[in-house]
Write an enzyme that holds these catalytic residues in place. Structure first.
Site, short mmCIF file in Angstrom:
data_model
loop_
_atom_site.label_atom_id
_atom_site.label_comp_id
_atom_site.label_asym_id
_atom_site.label_seq_id
_atom_site.Cartn_x
_atom_site.Cartn_y
_atom_site.Cartn_z
N SER A 59 15.12 11.65 -15.77
CA SER A 59 15.51 13.03 -16.05
C SER A 59 16.92 13.04 -16.63
O SER A 59 17.83 12.43 -16.06
CB SER A 59 15.48 13.89 -14.79
OG SER A 59 15.98 15.19 -15.08
N THR A 64 22.87 8.60 -14.27
CA THR A 64 22.56 7.39 -15.01
C THR A 64 21.81 7.72 -16.30
O THR A 64 22.07 7.13 -17.35
CB THR A 64 21.76 6.40 -14.14
OG1 THR A 64 22.48 6.17 -12.93
CG2 THR A 64 21.54 5.08 -14.85
N CYS A 65 20.89 8.67 -16.24
CA CYS A 65 20.12 9.07 -17.43
C CYS A 65 21.04 9.71 -18.46
O CYS A 65 20.92 9.47 -19.66
CB CYS A 65 19.01 10.03 -17.05
SG CYS A 65 17.82 9.35 -15.89
N ASP A 66 21.97 10.53 -17.98
CA ASP A 66 22.96 11.17 -18.84
C ASP A 66 23.77 10.09 -19.56
O ASP A 66 23.90 10.11 -20.80
CB ASP A 66 23.86 12.04 -17.95
CG ASP A 66 25.00 12.71 -18.71
OD1 ASP A 66 24.98 13.95 -18.80
OD2 ASP A 66 25.91 12.01 -19.20
N THR A 69 21.65 8.09 -22.16
CA THR A 69 21.33 8.85 -23.37
C THR A 69 22.57 9.06 -24.22
O THR A 69 22.52 8.94 -25.45
CB THR A 69 20.66 10.18 -22.98
OG1 THR A 69 19.52 9.87 -22.15
CG2 THR A 69 20.19 10.94 -24.21
#
Length: 172
Positions: A59, A64-66, A69
């Site tokens: 998500s 971590t995803c932020d 990306t």
């Protein structure tokens, strides 16, 4: 019934079940249908003839995803049109667009597997317990052959950016 893989992924040490096969270097990349926006679906075929780095995140609204990306957005800006970077999650397209706008992410394409989960199941990253996708990286050449794979064993860990970018550099 789709293949279930256990013992290969965790979240904060707790075991997860991944649905689908393990993709390996040399495999033909499986096709998929994901949403570019609420009404528009795209598939791997829409990116034929291009080298693709597919960054998979659970998500965009997590740390971590932020970071993952944002990092690939910076790299995409350096690569120009040599490579297509796709970030795939099960976040709704509205949420992806909102997040990208707030984060200033505009060099890569976000795609949503919320509707059919065909990407998650085809690439063996759909998490049975959570309905999310497991963090992973796939690099697919212009002929849709898989050239690099990283499945993260622990969901909260970041990918190895340097290894992925090194593998990508060999294709461009």
């Amino acid at each position: 019934m789709a293949q279930e893989r256990t013992g290969v992924a965790t979240i904060k040490g707790n075991p997860l079940t991944l649905i689908g096969p393990e993709i390996k270097v040399g495999d033909t990349a499986p096709d998929f249908k994901v949403n570019k926006d609420l009404m528009t679906q795209v598939s791997l075929k829409d990116y034929d003839g291009k080298v693709k780095l597919i960054s998979v995140v659970p998500s965009l609204d997590t740390g971590t995803c932020d970071a993952q990306t944002r990092r690939f957005n910076v790299e995409a800006g350096k690569l120009g049109d040599k490579v297509t970077i796709l970030t795939i999650s099960v976040d709704l397209p509205f949420a992806q667009a909102r997040w990208c706008g707030a984060a200033g992410v505009d060099q890569l394409t976000t795609l949503s597997d919320y509707k059919d989960r065909t990407f998650g199941e085809a690439y063996g990253v759909y998490i049975k317990e959570l309905g999310l996708l497991m963090r992973s990286i796939f690099i697919v050449d212009a002929d849709n052959k898989v050239q690099y794979v990283e499945y993260l064993g622990e969901m909260t860990n970041p990918p190895d950016f340097d290894k992925a970018l090194e593998a990508l550099a060999k294709l461009i």
